[in-house]
Scaffold this motif. Structure first.
Motif, mmCIF file in Angstrom:
data_model
loop_
_atom_site.group_PDB
_atom_site.id
_atom_site.type_symbol
_atom_site.label_atom_id
_atom_site.label_comp_id
_atom_site.label_asym_id
_atom_site.label_seq_id
_atom_site.Cartn_x
_atom_site.Cartn_y
_atom_site.Cartn_z
ATOM 1 N N VAL A 1 -22.704 -22.126 55.953
ATOM 2 C CA VAL A 1 -23.575 -22.430 54.817
ATOM 3 C C VAL A 1 -24.265 -23.779 54.996
ATOM 4 O O VAL A 1 -23.862 -24.609 55.812
ATOM 5 N N VAL A 2 -25.299 -23.986 54.179
ATOM 6 C CA VAL A 2 -26.023 -25.248 54.155
ATOM 7 C C VAL A 2 -26.519 -25.470 52.729
ATOM 8 O O VAL A 2 -26.757 -24.504 51.996
ATOM 9 N N GLY A 3 -26.653 -26.726 52.335
ATOM 10 C CA GLY A 3 -27.136 -27.010 50.988
ATOM 11 C C GLY A 3 -27.200 -28.491 50.716
ATOM 12 O O GLY A 3 -26.879 -29.325 51.573
ATOM 13 N N ILE A 4 -27.646 -28.815 49.494
ATOM 14 C CA ILE A 4 -27.752 -30.216 49.053
ATOM 15 C C ILE A 4 -26.857 -30.395 47.841
ATOM 16 O O ILE A 4 -27.001 -29.678 46.845
ATOM 17 N N LEU A 5 -25.927 -31.340 47.927
ATOM 18 C CA LEU A 5 -25.058 -31.624 46.784
ATOM 19 C C LEU A 5 -25.902 -32.178 45.643
ATOM 20 O O LEU A 5 -26.833 -32.956 45.869
ATOM 21 N N PRO A 6 -25.611 -31.804 44.389
ATOM 22 C CA PRO A 6 -26.422 -32.274 43.259
ATOM 23 C C PRO A 6 -26.264 -33.771 43.032
ATOM 24 O O PRO A 6 -25.319 -34.398 43.513
ATOM 25 N N LEU A 7 -27.208 -34.341 42.292
ATOM 26 C CA LEU A 7 -27.192 -35.787 42.029
ATOM 27 C C LEU A 7 -25.909 -36.253 41.353
ATOM 28 O O LEU A 7 -25.440 -37.358 41.588
ATOM 29 N N ASP A 8 -25.348 -35.401 40.485
ATOM 30 C CA ASP A 8 -24.155 -35.816 39.733
ATOM 31 C C ASP A 8 -22.859 -35.432 40.435
ATOM 32 O O ASP A 8 -21.778 -35.497 39.845
ATOM 33 N N SER A 9 -22.951 -35.057 41.709
ATOM 34 C CA SER A 9 -21.748 -34.640 42.438
ATOM 35 C C SER A 9 -20.787 -35.811 42.616
ATOM 36 O O SER A 9 -21.193 -36.942 42.880
ATOM 37 N N GLU A 10 -19.503 -35.525 42.448
ATOM 38 C CA GLU A 10 -18.467 -36.520 42.716
ATOM 39 C C GLU A 10 -18.092 -36.534 44.194
ATOM 40 O O GLU A 10 -17.343 -37.392 44.648
ATOM 41 N N GLU A 11 -18.611 -35.561 44.945
ATOM 42 C CA GLU A 11 -18.220 -35.389 46.337
ATOM 43 C C GLU A 11 -19.124 -36.184 47.275
ATOM 44 O O GLU A 11 -20.341 -36.220 47.102
ATOM 45 N N SER A 12 -18.525 -36.795 48.274
ATOM 46 C CA SER A 12 -19.285 -37.393 49.365
ATOM 47 C C SER A 12 -19.414 -36.359 50.473
ATOM 48 O O SER A 12 -18.415 -35.782 50.916
ATOM 49 N N GLY A 13 -20.648 -36.101 50.909
ATOM 50 C CA GLY A 13 -20.843 -35.151 52.002
ATOM 51 C C GLY A 13 -20.270 -35.662 53.313
ATOM 52 O O GLY A 13 -20.049 -34.886 54.244
ATOM 53 N N LEU A 14 -20.022 -36.972 53.374
ATOM 54 C CA LEU A 14 -19.418 -37.563 54.565
ATOM 55 C C LEU A 14 -17.903 -37.549 54.431
ATOM 56 O O LEU A 14 -17.234 -38.579 54.410
ATOM 57 N N CYS A 15 -17.386 -36.347 54.305
ATOM 58 C CA CYS A 15 -15.955 -36.091 54.183
ATOM 59 C C CYS A 15 -15.709 -34.737 54.857
ATOM 60 O O CYS A 15 -16.591 -33.874 54.865
ATOM 61 N N PRO B 1 1.676 -29.551 52.139
ATOM 62 C CA PRO B 1 1.393 -30.825 52.794
ATOM 63 C C PRO B 1 0.317 -31.614 52.047
ATOM 64 O O PRO B 1 -0.606 -31.043 51.487
ATOM 65 N N ARG B 2 0.460 -32.923 52.013
ATOM 66 C CA ARG B 2 -0.545 -33.777 51.387
ATOM 67 C C ARG B 2 -1.540 -34.182 52.463
ATOM 68 O O ARG B 2 -1.179 -34.783 53.463
ATOM 69 N N ILE B 3 -2.811 -33.807 52.272
ATOM 70 C CA ILE B 3 -3.846 -34.078 53.260
ATOM 71 C C ILE B 3 -4.641 -35.305 52.834
ATOM 72 O O ILE B 3 -5.102 -35.394 51.693
ATOM 73 N N THR B 4 -4.775 -36.260 53.733
ATOM 74 C CA THR B 4 -5.560 -37.460 53.469
ATOM 75 C C THR B 4 -6.839 -37.420 54.294
ATOM 76 O O THR B 4 -6.800 -37.203 55.499
ATOM 77 N N MET B 5 -7.976 -37.606 53.620
ATOM 78 C CA MET B 5 -9.276 -37.609 54.301
ATOM 79 C C MET B 5 -10.037 -38.861 53.905
ATOM 80 O O MET B 5 -9.836 -39.416 52.825
ATOM 81 N N LYS B 6 -10.931 -39.287 54.787
ATOM 82 C CA LYS B 6 -11.798 -40.418 54.483
ATOM 83 C C LYS B 6 -13.167 -39.906 54.048
ATOM 84 O O LYS B 6 -13.674 -38.924 54.583
ATOM 85 N N ALA B 7 -13.770 -40.596 53.065
ATOM 86 C CA ALA B 7 -15.110 -40.251 52.593
ATOM 87 C C ALA B 7 -15.899 -41.543 52.404
ATOM 88 O O ALA B 7 -15.322 -42.585 52.072
ATOM 89 N N LEU C 1 -18.546 -46.536 42.380
ATOM 90 C CA LEU C 1 -18.598 -46.003 43.747
ATOM 91 C C LEU C 1 -19.484 -44.761 43.762
ATOM 92 O O LEU C 1 -19.172 -43.768 43.111
ATOM 93 N N LEU C 2 -20.607 -44.836 44.481
ATOM 94 C CA LEU C 2 -21.513 -43.696 44.571
ATOM 95 C C LEU C 2 -21.238 -42.922 45.859
ATOM 96 O O LEU C 2 -21.189 -43.519 46.941
ATOM 97 N N PRO C 3 -21.038 -41.609 45.778
ATOM 98 C CA PRO C 3 -20.818 -40.830 47.002
ATOM 99 C C PRO C 3 -22.056 -40.852 47.892
ATOM 100 O O PRO C 3 -23.181 -40.844 47.405
ATOM 101 N N VAL C 4 -21.843 -40.875 49.182
ATOM 102 C CA VAL C 4 -22.926 -40.944 50.167
ATOM 103 C C VAL C 4 -22.989 -39.635 50.954
ATOM 104 O O VAL C 4 -21.966 -39.086 51.338
ATOM 105 N N GLY C 5 -24.204 -39.154 51.189
ATOM 106 C CA GLY C 5 -24.381 -37.953 52.009
ATOM 107 C C GLY C 5 -24.388 -36.704 51.163
ATOM 108 O O GLY C 5 -23.356 -36.281 50.648
ATOM 109 N N ARG C 6 -25.565 -36.073 51.015
ATOM 110 C CA ARG C 6 -25.656 -34.902 50.140
ATOM 111 C C ARG C 6 -26.123 -33.646 50.868
ATOM 112 O O ARG C 6 -25.863 -32.540 50.414
ATOM 113 N N GLU C 7 -26.824 -33.811 51.996
ATOM 114 C CA GLU C 7 -27.322 -32.640 52.730
ATOM 115 C C GLU C 7 -26.275 -32.238 53.766
ATOM 116 O O GLU C 7 -26.083 -32.947 54.753
#
Length: 380
Positions: free
Chosen positions: A109-123, A20-26, A82-88
């Motif tokens: 788990v818990v952590g802080i996404l690195p500065l160069d992360s392509e991931e938005s924590g708000l996903c 299945p193709r999963i679509t998420m918002k970030a 586009l800068l990802p938002v939300g790292r903690e």
């Protein structure tokens, strides 16, 4: 919300199965040119990339919002359209790469996404290298874990690695009613230091005076003296010297300083900040000044005063832990210690009510304008 769309047929080894193709918002932010106001936008994502060897796939349960330093990102060549938002983040492990050794599915788990992360924590789902995560204690809720981890790292950086707080020291925490100030006060007091703090409003003063140790029967406040600077009439240096018998404080943790005379300052909040000369005056012999003022300018007389006291000035930049892998072990130890102190109620963060994802854009705009007095956390 993640939604399932039309899938694709995959035939590994000759067999076919339906994926299945999963679509998420970030959430991401855009800034078309320097100095221009940021806009925050939700972007749809389809299927995360494959989990790499050291990656952990995390289902996000909470994500704290922090101010985005676009100037720093530009200086270290990490600016993007586009800068990802939300790292903690805090969440549950869904899947691990084949070389991951610290975690397994269903770990919290818990952590802080690195500065160069392509991931938005708000996903809803993110991929994180295992070296940016630690386990979340069962007693700690998702919102508290995500909402405390960055302020905890900043407090440890300031009080342990830049100034070496220890029993008997006197620590001045400016703006103690802020989320960071609250954690810094609790850490300093836990280490046996005497804490003085400034309050920027009557509400902050009352909040700081109510802070107590999490032990039944003990009514001693965490803050030995609260200096209310909201009316602009209190001399911070004079108050600190009075409290310390003229010796001065051992550690100052500022929340910004005035670099120039009052007539040169335009913003109203800057009127509540101490002048750099006041901080130098209230520092004791061998004292440590930990500053968040990245553009601090010290004139020769300032430097001479610091020299006579044998005092030091350090710049608080908590991103240093993720800018180099050299200190990775210490960094993970800090994260683990923060979670342990949350679990034992030594840390009691200054958090706002949990915010639903659909309000993340508005909340992030408030955070980026420095208008939030409590830590904003998005709960999934």
């Amino acid at each position: 919300m993640a939604t399932a769309g039309r899938g694709v047929a995959a035939r590994p080894g000759g067999s076919s199965r339906w994926v299945p193709r999963i679509t998420m918002k970030a959430l991401y932010c855009q800034q078309k040119s320097p100095g221009e106001e940021m806009t925050f936008v939700f972007q749809e994502r389809e299927n995360l990339p494959p989990t790499r060897d050291n990656d952990v796939k995390v289902q996000v349960r909470a994500c704290a919002l922090s101010w985005i330093d676009t100037k720093l990102l530009s200086e270290i060549k990490l600016e993007k359209e586009l800068l990802p938002v939300g790292r903690e983040i805090s969440g549950v492990v869904l899947e691990v790469g084949r070389k991951v050794t610290f975690f397994q599915p269903d770990d919290e788990v818990v952590g802080i996404l690195p500065l160069d992360s392509e991931e938005s924590g708000l996903c809803e789902v993110v991929l994180v290298h295992e070296h940016y995560l630690v386990r979340k204690p069962e007693k700690v809720c998702w919102v508290e874990a995500a909402g405390t981890v960055r302020d905890g790292v900043r407090a440890y950086t300031a009080l342990h690695y830049l100034s070496h707080v220890s029993p008997g020291k006197t620590v001045l925490v400016m703006d103690g009613g802020s989320p960071f100030g609250t954690i810094a006060i609790q850490l300093a007091q836990h280490r046996g230091a005497k804490v003085i703090s400034t309050a920027y409003s009557l509400e902050d003063k009352q909040y700081l005076e109510r802070l107590r140790l999490p032990v039944e029967g003990i009514r001693q406040p965490l803050v030995a003296r609260v200096i209310d600077v909201s009316n602009g009439k209190i001399d911070v240096a004079e108050s600190c010297l009075e409290e310390t018998g003229g010796l001065g404080v051992d550690i100052v943790l500022d929340a910004g300083v005035k670099l120039y005379n009052a007539e040169d300052e335009s913003a109203s909040k800057s009127q509540l900040l101490p002048h750099k000369h006041d901080i130098i005056t209230l520092l004791g012999v061998g004292g440590h000044w930990i500053t968040t003022e990245k553009n601090l300018q010290l004139d020769p007389p300032d430097s001479h005063s610091l020299f006579l006291k044998g005092a030091t000035v350090s710049f608080l930049n908590d991103e240093i832990w993720n800018l180099s892998n050299v200190q990775q072990g210490k960094y993970l130890s800090i994260l683990e210690d923060i979670m342990e102190k949350l679990s034992s109620s030594i840390f009691r963060p200054q958090l706002d009510e949990p915010i639903p994802l659909y309000e993340a854009k508005v909340s992030m705009e408030i955070v980026q304008k420095n208008q939030a007095r409590k830590r904003q956390v998005i709960q999934f």
